[in-house]
Scaffold this active site. Structure first.
Site, PDB file in Angstrom:
ATOM      1  N   ASP A 240       0.843  -1.197   0.000  1.00 29.17           N
ATOM      2  CA  ASP A 240       0.000   0.000   0.000  1.00 29.17           C
ATOM      3  C   ASP A 240       0.883   1.253   0.000  1.00 29.17           C
ATOM      4  O   ASP A 240       2.124   1.163   0.017  1.00 29.17           O
ATOM      5  CB  ASP A 240      -0.920  -0.023   1.220  1.00 29.17           C
ATOM      6  CG  ASP A 240      -2.336   0.410   0.884  1.00 29.17           C
ATOM      7  OD1 ASP A 240      -2.500   1.280   0.014  1.00 29.17           O
ATOM      8  OD2 ASP A 240      -3.280  -0.123   1.502  1.00 29.17           O
TER       9      ASP A 240
ATOM     10  N   ASP B  13      -9.870   3.607  -3.701  1.00 28.08           N
ATOM     11  CA  ASP B  13     -10.641   2.449  -3.244  1.00 28.08           C
ATOM     12  C   ASP B  13     -12.016   2.438  -3.896  1.00 28.08           C
ATOM     13  O   ASP B  13     -12.651   3.475  -4.074  1.00 28.08           O
ATOM     14  CB  ASP B  13     -10.814   2.488  -1.729  1.00 28.08           C
ATOM     15  CG  ASP B  13      -9.567   2.040  -0.994  1.00 28.08           C
ATOM     16  OD1 ASP B  13      -8.511   1.932  -1.632  1.00 28.08           O
ATOM     17  OD2 ASP B  13      -9.652   1.822   0.225  1.00 28.08           O
TER      18      ASP B  13
END
Length: 838
Positions: free
Chosen positions: A162, A236
């Site tokens: 990430d 997202d």
């Protein structure tokens, strides 16, 4: 990246940010991640959207077991991926990662070993920065090689990296991911490991002007193919337990920006699949189809253990997966747009083409292309293989289908001749007028005639004979002409359009109703066949009366830029508060948003206090601007201009004569990040109550004040009384804690006295959750509350629209609604109303 908005806000306040104003670092040339993995888009499951950060050793084992037992492993889903939540950022004196022994009693090696014992592969998660999306010290910055060596020694086969910490430190993603790639290639165990690059920050999402484009998700394609096996292409796709279709479309579009970057071993990644996390089953199937056409990794984000068999069957469709796993590895792209419809094409290794006819809108439509346009060689006939219906037809070249809202029809097209297959035909959805110019709404107002047209296409070369067209409306609706229309012979490559007039009777209950067209015909001399096509019309709820809060009125349609519109709360569900003042009533949204209400020409004024909710100040300084607009039947009546978090505005608008009132919130030109907009104290001033049957067009309901309710199952905090309390914010829900009460379960409404009842309306929860939406039902009546007689059995769609059922008028005091099926095997009801004849 929405899942870390609060974390980033804290990091902005507390962290010392490095690299401000520094130039972009250009990484030195390095070899590609030539690890031989992901030659076709990889498939598997990830913890995040279905479980959040709440999982442990037993959870992962049970999910791995479910992947095997439910047939997902055999279908190709192999990766079991632990996302954020597996580690809290602790290390030992040597800098090695340590984990909670209560969460992982057998250690991380034990987790990987169990996954491998099931014939599956294990994935793990970290961050390129020092901190992670889950909190402080949950990243690998400065320890890439050490952490990769540890992951490999544990037996993990894939790493997701990430970029929350990387963005916080303002690191260069190309450089950092290049270093992580090199660490993977040189891991001490020599273990092949897949690398998923996950920089989900879009330009300016972290802070004003940061990240710039070249450090955002939109630029990962430029270094991804030489660095990772996949890279995220947008933010997202949703939140934990909440993925909405509009965000699926957003990520699909961003993923399409650079299809040339994708290929065997390296793939554009639009994020995870989300069945039963907020979308309808149709929308989930559409996402799966479009990820397949786009050659995207197929990683399921839902809890495998809780998925319905319908979703499992969808996810394991072998014909669809074959398109995903095609050896050529070409990412499909859109080649045409037709209103809300799109045609997407993916070339396949054997010369076939996969074609997706995507309906992005809320109204059914016919979408079409032809063999030449999709790049097929000339042939006398083409085979159209419908990979969802598992059926084949022959076409002279036209490729078309009637596509329901938010749905996709996917064909595999091959150039073949012969007469062994049925002809390719298309029956358009029944077409009705828009509620106002440019609207997707199709209304059917009780007592008002509705024109309907239907077109039938013969796309084969040979003629069809004895062609007959008919239209079916709900019971009790009048239809002219009532008889079928005899078309006779329809030559190949020709079409015919028929028209009708349909009128819903006075007293028709609100909800979505279906018009079904049918065409029968013969082909090949004697073969009889027929085709049907549906479209939906919305019967509006009774218009508001007197001075009414619109949050108490049933809307026609409602959207929010993220999450869902919230009644009497800001969009995240907290109390609505602007400039320090709390508003008990209103509607909270995120930009962009549109909400339509039917007011039926009965209202004269609208008033509201508009502004940005104070909660944005807890998130950060970026965003928090919006525009507010009011429309009547498509005509703009009010425009606020840009509104920011420093003040509110009073809105008073004359809406005299409007049938459909539309409330629009825009992003004020700077994107929708942190735009939590409130319509505080939103009211309309209208005439007195609308006339109900028998003298008027609107249904008559038993007064809620006369009703009480009881249920066979109710969770603490969600009693049966919430289904009849006139509020659509509260709702009844069957028990989910500490144990799950499986369906069927019933809720019984006591009308207080015997009534002549003839129908029921049902409103599911409107808070964004889908658990408990009733999809299968039975209605029973009783005079004494003991002996019940069934009067209706049926099914409802798995969306949040208001639903209804009618039955023969009968005298009864008790009305029982039994949920025979529901989303996640639960039932809920925010509002149940019983119609009667006074």
């Amino acid at each position: 990246m929405r899942k870390i908005v609060g974390i980033l806000a804290a990091l902005l306040i507390s962290a010392s940010l490095g690299g401000v104003g520094s130039t972009v670092l250009t990484p030195s040339p390095a070899a590609a991640l030539d690890n031989g993995l992901a030659r076709t888009p990889y498939m598997g499951w990830n913890t995040y959207y279905g479980l959040g950060g709440n999982f442990n050793d037993q959870t992962i084992k049970s999910e791995a077991d479910a992947i095997v037992s439910r047939g997902l492993k055999d279908a190709g889903y192999r990766y079991v991926w632990l996302d954020g939540g597996w580690w809290s950022g602790t290390r030992d004196a040597n800098g090695n990662i340590t984990v909670d022994p209560q969460q992982w009693p057998n250690g991380m090696r034990g987790v990987a070993d169990y996954i491998h014992s099931k014939g599956l592969l294990a994935g793990i998660y970290t961050d390129a920065g020092a901190n992670g999306c889950g909190g402080a010290n949950q990243g690998s910055y400065g320890r890439y090689q050490q952490d990769v060596n540890q992951f490999a020694s544990w037996g993990f086969d894939a790493v997701k990296v990430d970029y929350c910490g990387g963005t916080e430190q303002r690191l260069d993603p190309a450089k950092q991911y290049g270093q992580f790639r090199d660490a993977i290639l040189h891991n001490a165990s020599g273990r092949p490991m897949l690398l998923n690059i996950c920089n989900p920050f879009t330009p300016g999402q972290y802070a004003p002007g940061y990240p710039p484009y070249d450090r955002s998700a939109y630029n990962s394609y430029s270094f991804g193919p030489t660095t990772g096996n996949s890279w995220r292409t947008d933010t997202d796709i949703g939140f934990v337990h909440n993925i909405q279709f509009r965000d699926v479309l957003r990520n699909l579009d961003a993923n399409n920006a650079h299809p040339e970057a994708a290929g065997p071993g390296h793939w554009n990644d639009p994020d995870y699949l989300g069945p039963e996390l907020g979308m309808t089953s149709t929308e989930a199937q559409t996402q799966f189809s479009m990820w397949t056409i786009s050659a995207a990794p197929l990683i399921i984000g839902s809890d495998i253990r809780a998925l319905s068999q319908q979703s499992i069957t969808m996810l394991t469709n072998p014909e669809v997966i074959a398109i995903s796993q095609d050896a050529r590895g070409v990412q499909g792209t859109p080649i045409s747009t037709q209103g809300n419809g799109q045609v997407w094409v993916k070339p396949l290794a054997n010369g076939d083409r996969a074609v997706a006819l995507l309906n992005r809108g809320t109204t059914a439509q016919t979408i079409s292309t032809d063999a030449s346009t999709i790049g097929m060689p000339h042939a006398s006939r083409y085979t159209l293989r419908d990979v969802w219906n598992h059926s084949s037809t022959e076409s002279a070249g036209r490729i078309a289908a009637a596509v329901p809202p938010h749905a996709v029809v996917m064909y595999r097209i091959s150039a073949k001749s012969g007469h062994s297959l049925p002809p390719a035909v298309v029956l358009s959805p029944p077409v009705t007028p828009a509620a106002y110019p440019g609207s997707d709404l199709r209304l059917a107002v009780p007592g008002q005639a509705l024109p309907v047209s239907v077109t039938f296409e013969n796309n084969a070369r040979e003629p069809l004979r004895d062609v007959r067209m008919s239209l079916n409306a709900p019971p009790g609706w009048s239809l002219q002409p009532a008889a079928e229309i005899n078309v006779g012979t329809l030559p190949g490559r020709h079409s015919h359009t028929a028209t009708w007039s349909v009128t819903p009777p006075p007293g028709t209950l609100p909800g979505t109703d279906t018009l079904t067209a049918t065409t029968s015909y013969t082909y090949d001399g004697h073969q009889a066949a027929q085709v049907t096509s549906d479209s939906s019309v919305t019967v509006p709820a009774t218009p508001p009366a007197d001075l009414t809060y619109l949050s108490d009125q049933t809307w026609l349609d409602a959207t929010s830029g993220y999450l869902v519109p919230r009644l009497d709360a800001e969009v995240g569900g907290q109390p609505m508060r602007m400039q320090g003042q709390t508003y008990r009533k209103g509607i909270g949204v995120a930009s962009p948003s549109q909400i339509d209400f039917y007011v039926g020409g009965r209202c004269s004024g609208l008033s509201s206090t508009i502004g940005i909710d104070d909660i944005v100040n807890q998130v950060g300084p970026q965003g928090g601007t919006a525009t507010f607009q009011v429309y009547a039947d498509g005509r703009k009546l009010y425009d606020s201009g840009a509104v920011d978090r420093t003040s509110t505005r009073q809105v008073n608008v004359d809406i005299t004569g409007a049938d459909v009132l539309t409330l629009v919130v825009g992003d004020a030109g700077d994107g929708g990040y942190n735009d939590r907009a409130d319509w505080g104290n939103l009211q309309v001033s209208c005439e007195g109550p609308a006339a109900t049957v028998p003298s008027g067009p609107w249904p008559h309901y038993v007064s809620p004040s006369a009703e009480t309710a009881s249920a066979t199952s109710a969770n603490s905090g969600y009693p049966a009384s919430y289904a009849v309390d006139t509020s659509r914010v509260t709702f009844w829900h069957t028990q989910f804690s500490p144990v799950h009460d499986p369906l069927p379960q019933s809720i019984t409404v006591d009308l207080g006295a015997t009534r002549n009842v003839d129908g029921l309306t049902y409103q599911t929860r409107l808070d964004g959750g889908t658990s408990g939406i009733i999809t299968g039902y039975r209605v029973e009546l009783s005079a004494d509350g003991v002996n019940f007689a069934p009067v209706a059995v049926g099914s409802w769609s798995d969306d949040t629209s208001i639903k209804s059922v009618t039955f023969d008028r009968s005298a009864a005091r008790f009305v029982r609604l039994t949920a025979t099926s529901g989303v996640a095997d639960y039932a809920n009801a925010a509002d149940i109303r019983i119609s009667d004849m006074p």
